[in-house]
Motif scaffolding. Sequence first.
Motif, mmCIF file in Angstrom:
data_model
loop_
_atom_site.group_PDB
_atom_site.id
_atom_site.type_symbol
_atom_site.label_atom_id
_atom_site.label_comp_id
_atom_site.label_asym_id
_atom_site.label_seq_id
_atom_site.Cartn_x
_atom_site.Cartn_y
_atom_site.Cartn_z
ATOM 1 N N ILE A 100 46.046 40.695 25.664
ATOM 2 C CA ILE A 100 45.802 41.353 26.947
ATOM 3 C C ILE A 100 47.077 41.290 27.771
ATOM 4 O O ILE A 100 47.663 40.222 27.957
ATOM 5 C CB ILE A 100 44.621 40.702 27.678
ATOM 6 C CG1 ILE A 100 43.341 40.965 26.883
ATOM 7 C CG2 ILE A 100 44.500 41.237 29.101
ATOM 8 C CD1 ILE A 100 42.101 40.367 27.462
ATOM 9 N N ASN A 101 47.510 42.454 28.232
ATOM 10 C CA ASN A 101 48.725 42.580 29.033
ATOM 11 C C ASN A 101 48.364 43.077 30.420
ATOM 12 O O ASN A 101 47.290 43.642 30.626
ATOM 13 C CB ASN A 101 49.677 43.585 28.364
ATOM 14 C CG ASN A 101 50.055 43.152 26.973
ATOM 15 O OD1 ASN A 101 50.838 42.244 26.780
ATOM 16 N ND2 ASN A 101 49.456 43.794 25.971
ATOM 17 N N SER A 102 49.275 42.887 31.378
ATOM 18 C CA SER A 102 49.000 43.335 32.743
ATOM 19 C C SER A 102 50.139 44.194 33.269
ATOM 20 O O SER A 102 51.284 44.058 32.847
ATOM 21 C CB SER A 102 48.771 42.137 33.666
ATOM 22 O OG SER A 102 49.968 41.425 33.858
ATOM 23 N N ARG A 103 49.771 45.082 34.205
ATOM 24 C CA ARG A 103 50.752 45.951 34.854
ATOM 25 C C ARG A 103 50.390 46.040 36.327
ATOM 26 O O ARG A 103 49.272 46.404 36.690
ATOM 27 C CB ARG A 103 50.722 47.336 34.220
ATOM 28 C CG ARG A 103 51.689 48.311 34.876
ATOM 29 C CD ARG A 103 51.569 49.683 34.284
ATOM 30 N NE ARG A 103 50.339 50.304 34.784
ATOM 31 C CZ ARG A 103 49.986 51.545 34.550
ATOM 32 N NH1 ARG A 103 50.712 52.316 33.789
ATOM 33 N NH2 ARG A 103 48.864 52.033 35.055
ATOM 34 N N PHE A 104 51.328 45.711 37.208
ATOM 35 C CA PHE A 104 51.115 45.778 38.655
ATOM 36 C C PHE A 104 50.814 47.209 39.069
ATOM 37 O O PHE A 104 51.509 48.139 38.674
ATOM 38 C CB PHE A 104 52.373 45.270 39.377
ATOM 39 C CG PHE A 104 52.317 45.433 40.867
ATOM 40 C CD1 PHE A 104 51.533 44.595 41.633
ATOM 41 C CD2 PHE A 104 53.048 46.433 41.493
ATOM 42 C CE1 PHE A 104 51.479 44.742 43.017
ATOM 43 C CE2 PHE A 104 53.006 46.585 42.866
ATOM 44 C CZ PHE A 104 52.213 45.740 43.625
ATOM 45 N N VAL A 105 49.747 47.404 39.863
ATOM 46 C CA VAL A 105 49.402 48.750 40.331
ATOM 47 C C VAL A 105 49.322 48.847 41.852
ATOM 48 O O VAL A 105 49.050 49.906 42.382
ATOM 49 C CB VAL A 105 48.086 49.276 39.701
ATOM 50 C CG1 VAL A 105 48.274 49.553 38.228
ATOM 51 C CG2 VAL A 105 46.924 48.346 39.955
ATOM 52 N N GLY A 106 49.561 47.751 42.563
ATOM 53 C CA GLY A 106 49.596 47.828 44.023
ATOM 54 C C GLY A 106 48.761 46.765 44.696
ATOM 55 O O GLY A 106 48.272 45.831 44.074
ATOM 56 N N ILE A 128 47.152 43.690 42.778
ATOM 57 C CA ILE A 128 46.179 44.144 41.788
ATOM 58 C C ILE A 128 46.959 44.636 40.568
ATOM 59 O O ILE A 128 47.965 45.338 40.694
ATOM 60 C CB ILE A 128 45.297 45.285 42.341
ATOM 61 C CG1 ILE A 128 44.544 44.832 43.597
ATOM 62 C CG2 ILE A 128 44.329 45.785 41.270
ATOM 63 C CD1 ILE A 128 43.544 43.721 43.367
ATOM 64 N N HIS A 129 46.494 44.233 39.385
ATOM 65 C CA HIS A 129 47.121 44.619 38.121
ATOM 66 C C HIS A 129 46.074 45.251 37.221
ATOM 67 O O HIS A 129 44.929 44.804 37.195
ATOM 68 C CB HIS A 129 47.680 43.384 37.397
ATOM 69 C CG HIS A 129 48.716 42.653 38.164
ATOM 70 N ND1 HIS A 129 50.030 42.642 37.796
ATOM 71 C CD2 HIS A 129 48.645 41.897 39.295
ATOM 72 C CE1 HIS A 129 50.724 41.914 38.660
ATOM 73 N NE2 HIS A 129 49.892 41.451 39.575
#
Length: 190
Positions: free
Chosen positions: A58-64, A48-49
């Motif tokens: 639009i950018n994404s960041r891994f959150v788990g 999930i990002h």
Amino acid sequence: MLGVSNMKPIGRKSYHYWGPRLVLGFGLVTKGWSRFKVALPGTSIVEIHDLWEMLGEINSRFVGGPTASPYGRTVDNHVTDDRFWRTVLDGVTDRPAGFCGRRMVSTWSDDVMLIIDKVVCDPKEQFGVENVVEQSSMLCEIVEFDGVLIERRLGRPTGNVYGKTANQIVEGSIASGSPWLTDRDNLLLV
């Protein structure tokens, strides 16, 4: 052109008008992706990002990983079951400025990974999609450049996907190919 040899097509993504402030993106990426992962039999790999908008991108960041596994579920279940979109860090992690949604990256088969984006935005302004049959979706090619995923708009898909369910868009697309093609383009990439 500098660095063009480092760019490789790895999949396609289609963005769909899902409501007045909601766009869903469905992407299929192949083993050509450097981060492609094959799951063990009877399992799936799910990430999930957080998505955030900065200067129109639009950018994404891994959150788990999700709090529940969507393994064996339909695409419709992936989209609608909120347990798949939550992580154990939701209560303690500050969302980035400009937060606009979530991305799920999941094993779909030994050869394909599924990407689903839920983006809260102005669909017409951000993606060029609106609540009109011939304007309801936008098709992009996904390329990888030095480890970064870049999406390039290809145009409107030739297959009419307006009003279809997530399952029909993704699984029907794999079977028929039509929503993953434009009028200028006769090859199914995935």
